[in-house]
Design a protein around this motif. Structure first.
Motif, PDB file in Angstrom:
ATOM      1  N   LYS A  36       0.758  -1.330  -0.037  1.00 52.23           N
ATOM      2  CA  LYS A  36       0.006   0.095   0.013  1.00 52.23           C
ATOM      3  C   LYS A  36       0.963   1.214   0.025  1.00 52.23           C
ATOM      4  N   VAL A  37       0.602   2.115  -1.180  1.00 54.01           N
ATOM      5  CA  VAL A  37       1.655   3.381  -1.188  1.00 54.01           C
ATOM      6  C   VAL A  37       0.787   4.655  -1.013  1.00 54.01           C
ATOM      7  N   GLN A  38       1.261   5.661  -0.475  1.00 49.17           N
ATOM      8  CA  GLN A  38       0.458   6.723  -0.289  1.00 49.17           C
ATOM      9  C   GLN A  38       1.505   7.726  -1.135  1.00 49.17           C
ATOM     10  N   PHE A  39       0.803   8.585  -1.962  1.00 48.04           N
ATOM     11  CA  PHE A  39       1.537   9.429  -2.827  1.00 48.04           C
ATOM     12  C   PHE A  39       1.502  10.974  -2.016  1.00 48.04           C
ATOM     13  N   VAL A  40       2.463  11.475  -1.483  1.00 42.27           N
ATOM     14  CA  VAL A  40       2.435  12.589  -0.756  1.00 42.27           C
ATOM     15  C   VAL A  40       3.403  13.742  -1.250  1.00 42.27           C
ATOM     16  N   THR A  41       3.307  15.097  -0.811  1.00 35.53           N
ATOM     17  CA  THR A  41       4.100  15.988  -1.545  1.00 35.53           C
ATOM     18  C   THR A  41       5.220  16.387  -0.541  1.00 35.53           C
ATOM     19  N   SER A  42       5.213  15.937   0.465  1.00 40.17           N
ATOM     20  CA  SER A  42       6.363  16.204   1.604  1.00 40.17           C
ATOM     21  C   SER A  42       6.849  14.893   2.566  1.00 40.17           C
ATOM     22  N   PHE A  43       7.799  14.944   2.991  1.00 45.61           N
ATOM     23  CA  PHE A  43       8.287  13.822   3.809  1.00 45.61           C
ATOM     24  C   PHE A  43       8.166  12.237   3.219  1.00 45.61           C
ATOM     25  N   PRO A  44       8.434  12.031   2.055  1.00 41.36           N
ATOM     26  CA  PRO A  44       8.623  10.771   1.364  1.00 41.36           C
ATOM     27  C   PRO A  44       9.371   9.833   2.161  1.00 41.36           C
ATOM     28  N   ASP A  45       8.930   8.647   1.800  1.00 45.57           N
ATOM     29  CA  ASP A  45       9.998   7.726   1.904  1.00 45.57           C
ATOM     30  C   ASP A  45      11.025   7.429   0.892  1.00 45.57           C
ATOM     31  N   PHE A  46      10.469   7.431  -0.167  1.00 45.74           N
ATOM     32  CA  PHE A  46      11.240   7.796  -1.622  1.00 45.74           C
ATOM     33  C   PHE A  46      10.808   8.789  -2.448  1.00 45.74           C
ATOM     34  N   LYS A  47      11.631   9.269  -3.450  1.00 47.99           N
ATOM     35  CA  LYS A  47      11.434  10.233  -4.349  1.00 47.99           C
ATOM     36  C   LYS A  47      11.279   9.224  -5.713  1.00 47.99           C
ATOM     37  N   VAL A  48      10.248   9.273  -6.384  1.00 49.31           N
ATOM     38  CA  VAL A  48      10.180   8.437  -7.525  1.00 49.31           C
ATOM     39  C   VAL A  48       9.887   9.287  -8.906  1.00 49.31           C
ATOM     40  N   GLN A  49      10.720   9.009  -9.976  1.00 47.63           N
ATOM     41  CA  GLN A  49      10.249   9.858 -11.246  1.00 47.63           C
ATOM     42  C   GLN A  49       9.753   8.687 -11.983  1.00 47.63           C
ATOM     43  N   ILE A  50       8.612   9.065 -12.732  1.00 46.49           N
ATOM     44  CA  ILE A  50       8.028   8.207 -13.676  1.00 46.49           C
ATOM     45  C   ILE A  50       8.462   8.311 -15.137  1.00 46.49           C
ATOM     46  N   VAL A  51       8.890   7.200 -15.834  1.00 45.87           N
ATOM     47  CA  VAL A  51       9.868   7.218 -17.248  1.00 45.87           C
ATOM     48  C   VAL A  51       8.827   6.404 -17.986  1.00 45.87           C
TER      49      VAL A  51
END
Length: 104
Positions: A36-51
Motif C-alpha cells: 500500500k502506497v500513499q502519494f505525498v508532496t512532502s516527507f516521502p520514504d522515496f522520491k520517484v520519477q515516472i519514465v
C-alpha cells in the motif's frame, strides 16, 4: 594534481545525480517495493520519477492484495510506504505497466 581534481569532482557529481538501484529482491533502502502506497508532496520514504524507458522498477497499480514485487495499491492512510513523484533527482525510476510488474 590540478588535473585530478576536476576529474574527481565530475565523478562525484555524476554518481550523485543518478537514480538508485532497486535490489533484485525488490527492495530499496531495506523496504519492500510492494504494498500500500500513499502519494505525498512532502516527507516521502522515496522520491520517484515516472519514465517510459529504462525504469528501475515496473509498477502495476492494483485495487487489492498488493503482495508481489511492483504491485502498488494507492491508499490515503496507513501506507506501507510513502512516495513523492518528482521530475529530477529521484531515488529510483518507475514505469507503469499493465502486466509483468517487478524489477526489469
Amino acid at each position: 594534481m590540478k588535473q585530478l581534481i576536476p576529474i574527481l569532482l565530475t565523478m562525484v557529481l555524476t554518481v550523485g545525480l543518478s537514480a538508485g538501484e532497486v535490489g533484485s529482491d525488490c527492495t530499496f533502502k531495506g523496504k519492500k517495493l510492494a504494498g500500500k502506497v500513499q502519494f505525498v508532496t512532502s516527507f516521502p520514504d522515496f522520491k520517484v520519477q515516472i519514465v517510459d524507458s529504462f525504469p528501475d522498477l515496473k509498477v502495476k497499480k492494483v485495487t487489492s492484495f498488493p503482495s508481489d514485487c511492483g504491485q502498488w495499491q494507492e491508499v490515503t492512510s496507513f501506507p506501507d510506504f510513502k512516495v513523492q513523484i518528482v521530475t529530477s533527482f529521484p531515488d529510483f525510476k518507475v514505469k507503469y505497466v499493465d502486466s509483468f510488474p517487478g524489477v526489469p
